[in-house]
Design a protein around this motif. Structure first.
Motif, PDB file in Angstrom:
ATOM      1  N   UNK A  28       0.830  -1.410   0.121  1.00 15.77           N
ATOM      2  CA  UNK A  28      -0.099  -0.058  -0.156  1.00 15.77           C
ATOM      3  C   UNK A  28       0.787   1.156  -0.023  1.00 15.77           C
ATOM      4  N   UNK A  29       1.851   1.226   1.127  1.00 19.30           N
ATOM      5  CA  UNK A  29       2.599   2.507   0.822  1.00 19.30           C
ATOM      6  C   UNK A  29       3.553   2.668  -0.596  1.00 19.30           C
ATOM      7  N   UNK A  30       3.757   1.373  -0.900  1.00 18.91           N
ATOM      8  CA  UNK A  30       4.462   1.528  -2.220  1.00 18.91           C
ATOM      9  C   UNK A  30       3.686   2.068  -3.453  1.00 18.91           C
ATOM     10  N   UNK A  31       2.342   1.517  -3.347  1.00 14.78           N
ATOM     11  CA  UNK A  31       1.512   1.905  -4.279  1.00 14.78           C
ATOM     12  C   UNK A  31       1.292   3.349  -4.502  1.00 14.78           C
ATOM     13  N   UNK A  32       1.323   4.086  -3.130  1.00 17.16           N
ATOM     14  CA  UNK A  32       1.390   5.532  -2.997  1.00 17.16           C
ATOM     15  C   UNK A  32       2.276   6.176  -3.647  1.00 17.16           C
ATOM     16  N   UNK A  33       3.666   5.525  -3.410  1.00 17.04           N
ATOM     17  CA  UNK A  33       4.745   6.051  -3.943  1.00 17.04           C
ATOM     18  C   UNK A  33       4.694   5.910  -5.650  1.00 17.04           C
ATOM     19  N   UNK A  34       4.238   4.795  -6.179  1.00 18.37           N
ATOM     20  CA  UNK A  34       4.346   4.369  -7.420  1.00 18.37           C
ATOM     21  C   UNK A  34       3.330   5.664  -8.131  1.00 18.37           C
ATOM     22  N   UNK A  35       2.072   5.962  -7.566  1.00 17.80           N
ATOM     23  CA  UNK A  35       1.094   6.747  -8.035  1.00 17.80           C
ATOM     24  C   UNK A  35       1.677   8.295  -8.141  1.00 17.80           C
ATOM     25  N   UNK A  36       2.375   8.534  -7.094  1.00 18.65           N
ATOM     26  CA  UNK A  36       3.283   9.962  -7.149  1.00 18.65           C
ATOM     27  C   UNK A  36       3.868  10.209  -8.136  1.00 18.65           C
ATOM     28  N   UNK A  37       4.751   8.961  -8.817  1.00 14.51           N
ATOM     29  CA  UNK A  37       5.585   8.970 -10.064  1.00 14.51           C
ATOM     30  C   UNK A  37       4.735   8.552 -11.293  1.00 14.51           C
ATOM     31  N   UNK A  38       3.598   8.944 -11.251  1.00  7.73           N
ATOM     32  CA  UNK A  38       2.664   8.235 -12.252  1.00  7.73           C
ATOM     33  C   UNK A  38       2.349   7.094 -12.848  1.00  7.73           C
ATOM     34  N   UNK A  39       2.765   6.180 -11.845  1.00 11.69           N
ATOM     35  CA  UNK A  39       2.313   4.588 -12.111  1.00 11.69           C
ATOM     36  C   UNK A  39       2.980   4.097 -13.176  1.00 11.69           C
ATOM     37  N   UNK A  40       4.240   4.786 -13.307  1.00 10.30           N
ATOM     38  CA  UNK A  40       4.966   4.351 -14.588  1.00 10.30           C
ATOM     39  C   UNK A  40       5.685   2.653 -14.071  1.00 10.30           C
ATOM     40  N   UNK A  41       5.615   2.205 -12.977  1.00 12.18           N
ATOM     41  CA  UNK A  41       5.921   0.956 -12.693  1.00 12.18           C
ATOM     42  C   UNK A  41       5.414   0.733 -11.261  1.00 12.18           C
ATOM     43  N   UNK A  42       5.592  -0.770 -10.945  1.00 14.92           N
ATOM     44  CA  UNK A  42       5.135  -1.033  -9.581  1.00 14.92           C
ATOM     45  C   UNK A  42       6.313  -1.415  -8.894  1.00 14.92           C
ATOM     46  N   UNK A  43       7.590  -0.703  -9.185  1.00 11.79           N
ATOM     47  CA  UNK A  43       8.654  -1.070  -8.346  1.00 11.79           C
ATOM     48  C   UNK A  43       8.545  -0.761  -6.895  1.00 11.79           C
ATOM     49  N   UNK A  44       8.080   0.337  -6.510  1.00 12.16           N
ATOM     50  CA  UNK A  44       7.966   0.672  -5.165  1.00 12.16           C
ATOM     51  C   UNK A  44       6.940  -0.025  -4.455  1.00 12.16           C
ATOM     52  N   UNK A  45       5.716  -0.698  -4.986  1.00 16.82           N
ATOM     53  CA  UNK A  45       4.847  -1.585  -4.364  1.00 16.82           C
ATOM     54  C   UNK A  45       5.542  -2.759  -4.174  1.00 16.82           C
TER      55      UNK A  45
END
Length: 66
Positions: A28-45
């Motif tokens: 969930x936390x990683x998903x928020x980080x991915x969303x901030x970066x435009x959902x280019x990848x799911x690396x943070x999630x």
């Protein structure tokens, strides 16, 4: 074919309640980080999920959940 109960499933998967909860929180936390970066990848999630699961597994060993 035998149907596995919850304890048997957790033993086979290697994860318990805390590991699953940690994985969900990390994802969930990683998903928020991915969303901030435009959902280019799911690396943070993905990284958050792995880190959270690892922390949960360590906690389970310390507490003796298994």
């Amino acid at each position: 074919m035998k149907e596995l109960n919850l304890v048997e499933v957790e033993q086979v998967s290697g994860a318990g309640v805390f590991a699953d909860a940690g994985a969900s929180l990390g994802a969930g936390i990683g998903g928020v980080i991915d969303a901030v970066h435009g959902n280019v990848s799911t690396a943070a999630a993905d990284a958050g999920r792995k880190l959270g699961r690892g922390i949960g597994e360590v906690f389970e060993v310390i507490v003796g959940v298994h």
